[in-house]
Scaffold this motif. Structure first.
Motif, short mmCIF file in Angstrom:
data_model
loop_
_atom_site.label_atom_id
_atom_site.label_comp_id
_atom_site.label_asym_id
_atom_site.label_seq_id
_atom_site.Cartn_x
_atom_site.Cartn_y
_atom_site.Cartn_z
N PHE B 15 60.76 48.82 66.26
CA PHE B 15 61.23 50.37 66.72
C PHE B 15 62.50 50.37 66.03
O PHE B 15 63.52 49.97 66.47
N LEU B 18 64.64 47.17 65.43
CA LEU B 18 64.31 46.17 66.62
C LEU B 18 62.90 45.58 66.12
O LEU B 18 61.98 46.50 66.43
N ALA B 20 60.34 44.51 67.98
CA ALA B 20 59.66 44.27 69.30
C ALA B 20 58.85 43.39 69.42
O ALA B 20 58.67 42.56 70.47
N ASN B 40 62.63 39.21 79.98
CA ASN B 40 62.50 40.52 80.10
C ASN B 40 63.08 40.85 78.73
O ASN B 40 63.82 40.44 77.94
N GLY B 41 62.20 41.89 78.13
CA GLY B 41 62.26 42.58 76.75
C GLY B 41 61.80 41.80 75.74
O GLY B 41 62.10 42.10 74.49
N ALA B 42 60.88 40.90 76.17
CA ALA B 42 60.23 40.08 75.06
C ALA B 42 59.16 40.74 74.25
O ALA B 42 59.13 40.24 73.04
N GLY B 43 58.76 41.68 74.77
CA GLY B 43 57.85 42.56 73.96
C GLY B 43 56.61 42.53 74.48
O GLY B 43 55.50 42.82 73.86
N LYS B 44 56.38 42.00 75.69
CA LYS B 44 55.00 41.91 76.53
C LYS B 44 54.20 43.22 76.67
O LYS B 44 53.20 43.28 76.36
N THR B 45 55.03 44.12 77.28
CA THR B 45 54.40 45.50 77.56
C THR B 45 54.17 46.23 76.25
O THR B 45 53.25 46.78 76.11
N THR B 46 54.96 45.94 75.37
CA THR B 46 54.73 46.63 74.10
C THR B 46 53.40 46.17 73.17
O THR B 46 52.68 46.74 72.78
N GLN B 87 52.86 48.63 84.47
CA GLN B 87 53.98 47.76 85.14
C GLN B 87 54.91 48.48 86.04
O GLN B 87 55.25 48.15 87.22
N GLU B 182 51.98 42.75 84.87
CA GLU B 182 53.06 42.42 86.23
C GLU B 182 52.16 42.93 87.67
O GLU B 182 52.76 43.54 88.23
N HIS B 215 55.32 37.43 85.69
CA HIS B 215 56.74 36.66 85.84
C HIS B 215 56.74 35.60 87.00
O HIS B 215 57.42 34.59 86.96
N1 LIG Z 1 59.07 53.23 72.65
C1 LIG Z 1 59.97 52.58 72.35
N2 LIG Z 1 61.12 52.61 71.47
C2 LIG Z 1 62.00 51.71 71.23
N3 LIG Z 1 62.02 50.57 71.62
C3 LIG Z 1 61.16 50.34 72.70
C4 LIG Z 1 60.21 51.04 73.04
N4 LIG Z 1 59.30 50.35 73.77
C5 LIG Z 1 59.89 49.20 73.85
N5 LIG Z 1 61.07 49.10 73.11
C6 LIG Z 1 62.02 47.85 73.10
O1 LIG Z 1 61.21 46.88 72.88
C7 LIG Z 1 61.64 45.69 73.52
C8 LIG Z 1 60.50 45.01 74.51
O2 LIG Z 1 59.91 45.99 75.44
P1 LIG Z 1 58.90 45.45 76.30
O3 LIG Z 1 58.77 46.76 77.36
O4 LIG Z 1 57.74 45.13 75.57
O5 LIG Z 1 59.37 44.05 77.03
P2 LIG Z 1 58.52 43.36 78.25
O6 LIG Z 1 58.56 41.88 77.69
O7 LIG Z 1 57.33 44.05 78.74
O8 LIG Z 1 59.82 43.20 79.20
P3 LIG Z 1 59.93 43.26 80.91
O9 LIG Z 1 59.65 41.83 81.30
O10 LIG Z 1 61.35 43.60 81.27
O11 LIG Z 1 58.81 44.19 81.07
C9 LIG Z 1 62.61 45.90 74.49
O12 LIG Z 1 64.01 45.69 73.69
C10 LIG Z 1 62.51 47.25 74.43
O13 LIG Z 1 63.98 48.10 74.57
#
Ligand SMILES: Nc1ncnc2c1ncn2[C@@H]1O[C@H](COP(=O)(O)OP(=O)(O)OP(=O)(O)O)[C@@H](O)[C@H]1O
Ligand SMILES: [Mg+2]
Lengths: 608, 263
Positions: B15, B18, B20, B40-46, B87, B182, B215
């Protein structure tokens, strides 16, 4: 206007505060608002223009009503408090009266200032209504001093009355509200009542209530007041119970139809037009045409959540297609089809137009979509007017001599016969209601609602949102085109000027004010806005108001957005009692969790 | 070897600079419960967003039953048989609980405008089936979402019940794989214990394959066949719960790294 405070048991009731224990800043603020409102309304010239529309002869006209409600409402609102559970609520008393009185007096002083300025200055250059006629109305022709003092005293008195509503018992409040509503409504509906009473041979009743030259007589007003009191005291409780029963049944099975109510409406729709006069039939026809449009837009905006600001385009497509297909003098193509055959072409054209406009805009969301549809609405109208298309559409000359609507084997509806047109409209409204109702409770309707709620989630749940939205767009287009086709047959001619953007806006306001997503709400909205205030080019019952129509539409819209965003007849699904129950359950769950394992519950936080 | 249902190959997404997710390589077999964990922010939801077609990967491929999912719209992915929860609970709040699970069967049904308008036999039969299936998936959570609840709007539900309804809605799409983001977040220990049991049932009784982001390590330990650990978009460990939980890199990711690196 009256506000009934919800005195919950959980609220701590304290004794009344002293008369001068006021939040003077707040009082001054509301007083200034009152003054500005009075001056603003005066400068719109409502008091003068509406003076001819009498409510109670010789006491009150719509003109003066446009002023006097202001101190009453603001005098009441100044001491209104939102009392939540656990908060202290003081008993209402002299303090409320003093506040109301002060607000009214400040407002009156503002108006007095205006009267003095009207007399001494000439600001008629920017303010077009700055003239002697206004001064005359405001000072009752008795001179500046009289007018100024009168308004300070009257406004203070009205503010006091507004404050007094807090002190009066709830029943008295309800009675006063019912009486004022009945009288104002009766006066607003005067011409319709005149017309209807003729049809039912009730002229004697009408004559008993109304003066010959217009307005209720004093005796009529008293009769109506007694009627209103009887209604509240005798029937009020019953009506409430009935409504509660209906609501309860709705909650259990929301898709079930109230068969009795439906039967009554159906019989009324068939029988009533026979008894109505020309004027009322015509009025209902206009309401029906807009109801048809609003029902279509309700599918697009209310169900599928697509904010279409160019909806009038489909109304125009229906009108012009019907005109070209049926009129013998249509400039280009002139097949002179009978109306019922033309309606098939109309539907076809509506589908084509729906897809043509829908396909490019449907992928957009929110504001972008709204703006683009707004553009398309105008594009269609300007195309119709352009030299390029005027060979078919007649350009600015329009298309004339459209014969009425003939419906094979049933009847020939002449546009000049309001009763026949009304039946035609009722028929199509019935179709539109049926379509809305069936689609809402179907696979397609649910997909629309899901798209409205959250488009990306709907997509993730397996709904092809583009197709879904296009379907909604096309169904809405077809309903609007029906309205256009009837409109063309009714008026006998079509001009591009009948399809301006204002039409789109009015339809949208009907849907919003009535209650988005509810058929009954949309019907109520059409009845109130088009029936009483009038459509964009159609006079309503308050013909004198036509100049202020847009002002009132706007004010109504803002007020609705602030105070009642769910519309006049809201969706039962969002009833508050339902929440209550869930809160209780949450509290119970929380208490349980705490009892069981205090430690674990707090250690439940996710690792950060 | 059981059938390889979901095969993630070198999946990456950036992104605006970044990373992700970078070079994620892993697979899910039919009937497995696989957990994806990470700070948090590891990229799981992505990662979930990419499988469900809501985010397009920068490189790599996602194979489902031997076919690539790349380029499909989210609704097509769901139609192929992959459902998900969100989530941040995203129910259709103003629709009733029953409608929420009915609408999720959209891609499994086909009655159109005409069926609804003329109330054809086919339409009525299908409506009946949709309703029955809807009540069946709601019944999975005992009496919590049925009975008088059916016709209440989803917005009146408590937080835990909303999470349950999200799962029911995913189940209603008749998927083969369910992605749970989650599922027990915000639930009390009792509720999450109950849900842990239900997640097992989802596989054993309903035959769903499950990929879960979680988590809560207790839940992860109890249900997962395998665990994948992400940190800053990198895959730092894969394997059984015991293997992963004793991996030093994982412990570091969770407990924090040396001060100069931490942001
Ligand atoms: N659409 C987007 N545009 C820009 N950055 C994004 C986008 N979606 C996610 N990110 C970034 O990608 C990284 C991973 O986000 P993600 O939501 O996948 O984390 P996560 O592992 O699900 O965290 P959590 O445990 O908090 O849910 C984060 O730094 C987030 O800010
Ligand atoms: Mg996440």
């Amino acid at each position: 206007m009256s506000v009934n405070m919800n005195t919950d048991e959980a609220v701590v009731l304290a004794s009344a505060r002293g008369a001068f224990d006021q939040d003077w800043r707040k009082v001054a603020n509301w007083g200034l608002i009152c003054a500005f409102a009075l001056i603003f309304v005066s400068l719109t010239d409502m008091p003068d223009k509406l003076d001819k529309r009498v409510i109670v002869e010789p006491l009150l006209s719509m003109g003066y009503l446009s002023l006097i409600w202001i101190p009453i409402a603001l005098g009441n609102l100044v001491t209104r408090e939102v009392v939540l559970e656990g908060m202290t609520q003081h008993k209402k008393g002299v303090r409320e009266l003093v506040a109301g009185l002060s607000v009214g007096a400040i407002g009156g002083a503002g108006l007095a200032l205006l009267i003095w300025l009207l007399d001494t200055r000439d600001l008629s250059d920017p303010l077009v209504n700055w003239n002697d006629a206004l001064l005359e109305v405001l000072s009752f022709g008795e001179g500046v001093g009289y007018g100024a003092i009168f308004w300070i005293l009257a406004s203070a008195g009205l503010g006091l009355a507004g404050g007094a509503l807090h002190v009066l018992p709830t029943t008295a409040n309800r009675l006063l509200f019912a009486i004022s509503l009945t009288i104002v409504l009766a006066a607003s509906l005067e011409s319709a009542l005149d017309d209807i009473s003729e049809g039912f041979r009730l002229e004697w009743l009408f004559e008993a209530l109304f003066e010959k030259k217009g307005g209720l007589s004093v005796q009529g007003a008293i009769i109506l007041a007694v009627f209103a009191i009887a209604w509240v005291l005798v029937l009020g409780g019953q009506a409430k119970r009935g409504r509660a029963a209906v609501t309860a049944r709705r909650e259990l099975s929301p898709t079930k139809v109230n068969t009795v109510g439906l039967a009554i409406i159906a019989v009324a729709a068939v029988v009533l037009p026979m008894f109505l006069g020309r004027l009322t039939n015509d009025l209902f026809t206009n309401v029906g045409l807009f109801l048809l449009l609003a029902l279509g837009l309700n599918i697009v905006v209310g169900l599928a959540g697509i904010l279409d600001l160019g909806y009038v385009a489909f109304f125009a497509v229906g009108g012009y297609t019907a005109a070209i297909m049926t009129s013998p003098t249509s400039p280009g193509l002139s097949p002179e089809l009978p109306w019922w055959v033309a309606i098939f072409v109309v539907v076809f054209m509506a589908i084509v137009a729906g897809l043509f406009i829908g396909a490019p805009v449907i992928r957009m969301r929110g504001d972008y979509l709204a703006i683009v549809t707004l553009g398309f609405g105008e594009i269609i109208r300007l195309t119709v007017r352009s030299d390029w298309a005027s060979g078919f559409t007649g350009g600015a000359q329009g298309i004339l001599s459209i014969p009425g609507a003939d419906i094979v084997g049933v009847a020939t509806v002449k546009g000049t016969d309001p009763q026949q047109v009304l039946y035609l409209v009722i028929g199509f409204v019935a179709i539109a209601i049926y379509v809305s109702w069936r689609l809402e409770n179907s696979r397609i309707g649910r997909a629309w609602m899901a798209v409205r709620e959250d488009e990306s989630v709907a997509e993730a749940m397996g709904i092809n949102t583009v197709n879904s939205k296009l379907q909604a767009f096309v169904v809405g287009a077809i309903l609007a085109s029906f309205s256009g086709a009837i409109f063309a047959a009714k008026v006998g001619s079509v001009f591009e000027s009948s399809f301006k953007i204002l039409v789109s806006i009015v339809i949208l306001v009907i849907v919003i004010v009535g209650g988005m997503g509810r058929i009954a709400g949309v019907a109520a909205g059409a009845l109130v806005l088009v029936g009483i205030l009038g459509g964009p080019n159609q006079p309503g019952l308050l013909a004198e108001f036509s100049e202020f129509k847009l002002l009132i539409y706007g004010a109504l819209l803002i007020w609705m957005m602030l105070k009642r965003p769910e519309g006049l007849i809201p969706n039962v699904r969002r009833s508050r009692e339902l929440h209550q129950e869930e809160f209780l359950q949450d509290a119970w769950l929380k208490a349980q969790a705490n009892d069981d394992d205090d430690e674990a519950a707090s250690g439940e936080v996710a690792p950060a | 070897m059981s059938e390889r249902l979901l095969d993630i190959q070198n999946l990456s997404v950036t992104f605006g600079g970044l990373d992700a997710l970078s070079d994620l390589d892993f697979h899910v077999d039919e009937g497995e419960i696989v957990s994806v964990i990470g700070p948090n922010g590891a990229g799981k939801t992505t990662f979930f967003n990419m499988i469900s077609g809501m985010v397009t990967p920068t490189s790599g491929d996602i194979m489902f039953k031997g076919e690539s999912l790349l380029g499909l719209d989210p609704n097509q992915v769901t139609a192929r048989g992959i459902a998900r929860t969100f989530q941040n609970v995203r129910l259709f709040a103003n629709m009733t609980i029953l409608e929420n699970v009915m609408v999720a069967q959209h891609c499994r049904t086909k009655q159109g405008l005409m069926g609804a308008l003329f109330q054809t036999g086919g339409f009525k039969r299908e409506e009946q089936e949709i309703r029955e299936h809807g009540e069946k998936v709601l019944g999975f959570f005992g009496s919590r979402l049925v009975g008088y609840r059916l016709n209440q709007p989803a917005s009146v539900l408590s937080y835990a019940n909303r999470r349950r309804l999200e799962i029911a809605r995913a189940m209603a799409t008749k998927p083969e794989v369910i992605l749970l983001d989650e599922p027990v977040a915000g639930m009390n220990p009792k509720e999450s214990e109950e849900l842990t049991g239900l997640i097992g049932k989802l596989r054993d009784e309903w035959g769903f394959t499950i990929v879960m982001i979680e988590h809560d390590m207790g839940v992860v330990r109890d249900v997962s066949d395998r665990v994948v650990v992400l940190d800053h978009g990198e895959t730092i460990a894969q394997g059984s719960y015991d293997e992963v939980s004793s991996n030093p890199a994982v412990i570091e990711a969770y407990l924090g790294r040396p001060a100069e690196e931490a942001s």
